[in-house]
Design a protein around this motif. Structure first.
Motif, PDB file in Angstrom:
ATOM      1  N   GLU A 137       0.819  -1.216   0.000  1.00  0.00           N
ATOM      2  CA  GLU A 137       0.000   0.000   0.000  1.00  0.00           C
ATOM      3  C   GLU A 137       0.850   1.262   0.000  1.00  0.00           C
ATOM      4  O   GLU A 137       0.341   2.345  -0.337  1.00  0.00           O
ATOM      5  N   ASP A 138       2.125   1.161   0.359  1.00  0.00           N
ATOM      6  CA  ASP A 138       2.997   2.330   0.349  1.00  0.00           C
ATOM      7  C   ASP A 138       3.077   2.967  -1.027  1.00  0.00           C
ATOM      8  O   ASP A 138       3.374   4.170  -1.141  1.00  0.00           O
ATOM      9  N   TYR A 139       2.836   2.194  -2.064  1.00  0.00           N
ATOM     10  CA  TYR A 139       3.012   2.690  -3.430  1.00  0.00           C
ATOM     11  C   TYR A 139       1.683   2.882  -4.156  1.00  0.00           C
ATOM     12  O   TYR A 139       1.653   3.034  -5.372  1.00  0.00           O
ATOM     13  N   HIS A 140       0.576   2.884  -3.388  1.00  0.00           N
ATOM     14  CA  HIS A 140      -0.731   3.121  -3.987  1.00  0.00           C
ATOM     15  C   HIS A 140      -1.425   4.337  -3.385  1.00  0.00           C
ATOM     16  O   HIS A 140      -2.616   4.554  -3.646  1.00  0.00           O
ATOM     17  N   GLU A 141      -0.707   5.102  -2.551  1.00  0.00           N
ATOM     18  CA  GLU A 141      -1.231   6.339  -1.996  1.00  0.00           C
ATOM     19  C   GLU A 141      -0.212   7.455  -2.212  1.00  0.00           C
ATOM     20  O   GLU A 141       0.913   7.209  -2.657  1.00  0.00           O
ATOM     21  N   ARG A 142      -0.597   8.669  -1.904  1.00  0.00           N
ATOM     22  CA  ARG A 142       0.286   9.824  -2.117  1.00  0.00           C
ATOM     23  C   ARG A 142       1.522   9.713  -1.234  1.00  0.00           C
ATOM     24  O   ARG A 142       1.472   9.205  -0.115  1.00  0.00           O
ATOM     25  N   PHE A 143       2.637  10.245  -1.729  1.00  0.00           N
ATOM     26  CA  PHE A 143       3.937   9.976  -1.122  1.00  0.00           C
ATOM     27  C   PHE A 143       4.075  10.570   0.272  1.00  0.00           C
ATOM     28  O   PHE A 143       4.646   9.946   1.160  1.00  0.00           O
ATOM     29  N   PHE A 144       3.554  11.809   0.528  1.00  0.00           N
ATOM     30  CA  PHE A 144       3.774  12.410   1.855  1.00  0.00           C
ATOM     31  C   PHE A 144       2.938  11.706   2.915  1.00  0.00           C
ATOM     32  O   PHE A 144       3.360  11.576   4.061  1.00  0.00           O
ATOM     33  N   TYR A 145       1.742  11.223   2.541  1.00  0.00           N
ATOM     34  CA  TYR A 145       0.923  10.486   3.507  1.00  0.00           C
ATOM     35  C   TYR A 145       1.576   9.152   3.846  1.00  0.00           C
ATOM     36  O   TYR A 145       1.648   8.754   5.012  1.00  0.00           O
TER      37      TYR A 145
END
Length: 503
Positions: free
Chosen positions: A302-310
């Motif tokens: 999931e780290d790579y399926h949401e916006r980077f700062f979040y």
């Protein structure tokens, strides 16, 4: 006397080991004969006492000229009737004179052109095909048989992953069918550079294993090393990917996992693009990824399926709770036992008043509560899904409250153990979380004996072990130790995608 003689003899000789003695297989190294009855008898000897073997003889020109051999339940009988038996009995070979051509050639050309067919001239190939679910077609006066691919396998449909859930991302997961798993990868990587090498492991099970990698991205020496280790596996059977995982590990006595496993095709595809090797096995919904690093065990899909700062914020929360799951009970024991002067006075008074009347030292108290929590966790996993979570939660509340009221443990210890349990659930990889759960107990004992000095010595020894660990020649702490600056951005933070980035 009987008791002493029997058990005394066993104690001297050790436990009795029962080994499976290989039977003499008449089919190995034997070529087919021209006599149909001879070939059938040879197969019946090989498959003796196998009640699920089917032998169907077909008459051509008034003589038994053809025999179909297959295992009941492993072959598609509907396709067999429609594509083989019905044409054969109605329009097939009865109008053909025997001198016009051998039966196998006529049958291969006219009747089952739509099916996948291969020839077999020896019993070993014939037996392997039958065991795989193919239908063997034997002919009179011919030394070759046909193997028709009418394989029927009951399979589970593609569903959602259960051990690696994500809020946003692909919802498909690997299944027990190897062909389905290869298709899931091929759909994500459309390139001829994606290679899949096949191996057979297990003398009895004959399990098919695939070595998957991207040519040019994966290191050739690492691919060769994976191939060598798999070929060196000598066992009677493989019933799960865990057996292969143990054979691939460089240090089997290390608590940390050195082979990553996943049931998500997107994770496997991303690992292939990074130059790693993926190992897939038939009858297993989990694939293995080598080499594995420590940081890969702490990163989620999931780290790579949401916006980077979040996701950078979430990653830091995960790192903090990961180390809490290891250090929190030990720090509490060390503070209350050896270093109370470090604790603020008001907090120390509250802790001492809560511990008043508790008969055990803090280290015994912590070990007892941690063991109870681990037992409740295991019980929740083993119980049926409908009652497992309820029993574990209610059990923890009831036991914790009862233990505090009985004066066996203190309320602060219940809080510490509960916080540690919550922190242990943030691990995205189950095997990495298991490593920390195991290490927590020796660290507790060291903290109860030496305080902060023991914790520091334990962490130094653990760091040395992790730095020296090199699965498949790749440092386990890479890219932090040794430091690789271009790749550090994706360890401490989740780097933002930019134009021109490969992923």
């Amino acid at each position: 006397m009987f008791w002493d003689s029997w058990f005394g003899k066993r104690s001297k000789q050790g436990p009795v080991k029962h080994k499976i003695q290989p039977l003499s297989d008449p089919g190995i190294g034997t070529v087919l004969k021209k006599g149909l009855s001879d070939n059938i008898k040879m197969l019946q000897r090989s498959f003796e006492r196998c009640s699920d073997m089917i032998y169907r003889k077909i008459s051509v020109h008034g003589h038994n000229r053809i025999c179909l051999v297959y295992i009941e339940g492993m072959s598609d009988t509907q396709m067999l009737n429609q594509m083989l038996l019905e044409p054969l009995l109605t329009e097939g070979l009865h109008d053909e004179a025997p001198e016009k051509g051998v039966l196998s050639a006529i049958l291969e050309k006219r009747l089952i052109a739509a099916a996948q067919i291969r020839k077999a001239s020896d019993f070993q190939a014939l037996e392997d095909g039958i065991l795989n679910g193919e239908i063997a077609v034997l002919f009179e006066e011919e030394e070759e048989a046909l193997l028709v691919n009418f394989i029927k396998m009951e399979q589970r449909g593609i569903g959602e992953p259960t051990s690696e859930r994500v809020v946003r991302g692909p919802r498909d997961a690997f299944t027990e069918m190897l062909s389905t798993n290869t298709t899931l990868l091929r759909r994500r990587i459309h390139s001829t550079r994606l290679k899949m090498e096949s191996l057979i492991i297990g003398e009895l099970t004959g399990t098919r294993v695939l070595i998957t990698y991207i040519e040019g991205s994966a290191d050739a020496n690492m691919v060769q090393e994976v191939r060598r280790r798999l070929q060196n596996i000598r066992t009677e059977g493989i019933d799960g990917s865990a057996k292969i995982e143990e054979q691939l590990e460089d240090d089997p006595y290390s608590p940390f996992p050195q082979v990553q496993n996943t049931e998500r095709p997107d994770v496997a595809a991303s690992s292939l693009l990074e130059g790693k090797v993926v190992i897939m096995m038939d009858q297993s919904p989990f694939v293995l990824i080598v080499p594995m690093s420590y940081w890969a065990g702490l990163q989620s899909a999931e780290d790579y399926h949401e916006r980077f700062f979040y996701m950078t914020f979430v990653r830091w929360i995960r790192y903090i709770f990961v180390h809490m799951s290891l250090l929190l009970p030990s720090l509490y024991v060390a503070l209350t036992t050896f270093h109370p002067q470090v604790v603020p006075t008001s907090l120390l008074v509250s802790i001492l008043s809560a511990r008043e009347g508790v008969p055990f030292p803090a280290v015994i108290e912590a070990l007892f509560m941690e063991l109870v929590f681990e037992g409740l966790r295991e019980a929740g996993i083993r119980l049926p899904q409908q009652v497992g979570p309820t029993v574990s939660i209610v059990g923890a509340l009831v036991i914790g409250q009862a233990a505090v009221e009985a004066g066996i443990v203190s309320a602060p210890m219940v809080i510490i153990v509960s916080a540690t349990g919550i922190a242990s659930f943030v691990f995205p990889r189950y095997n990495m979380g298991t490593a920390y759960r195991i290490l927590k107990f020796p660290l507790l004992i060291v903290a109860g004996c030496l305080g902060f000095y023991g914790i520091l010595l334990f962490l130094i020894a653990l760091s040395v072990h992790m730095v020296t660990l090199q699965p498949f020649g790749i440092p386990y702490m890479n890219p932090v130790a040794p430091a690789v600056k271009p790749r550090l951005k994706d360890v401490l933070i989740r780097a933002r995608y930019k134009g021109g980035d490969s992923g």
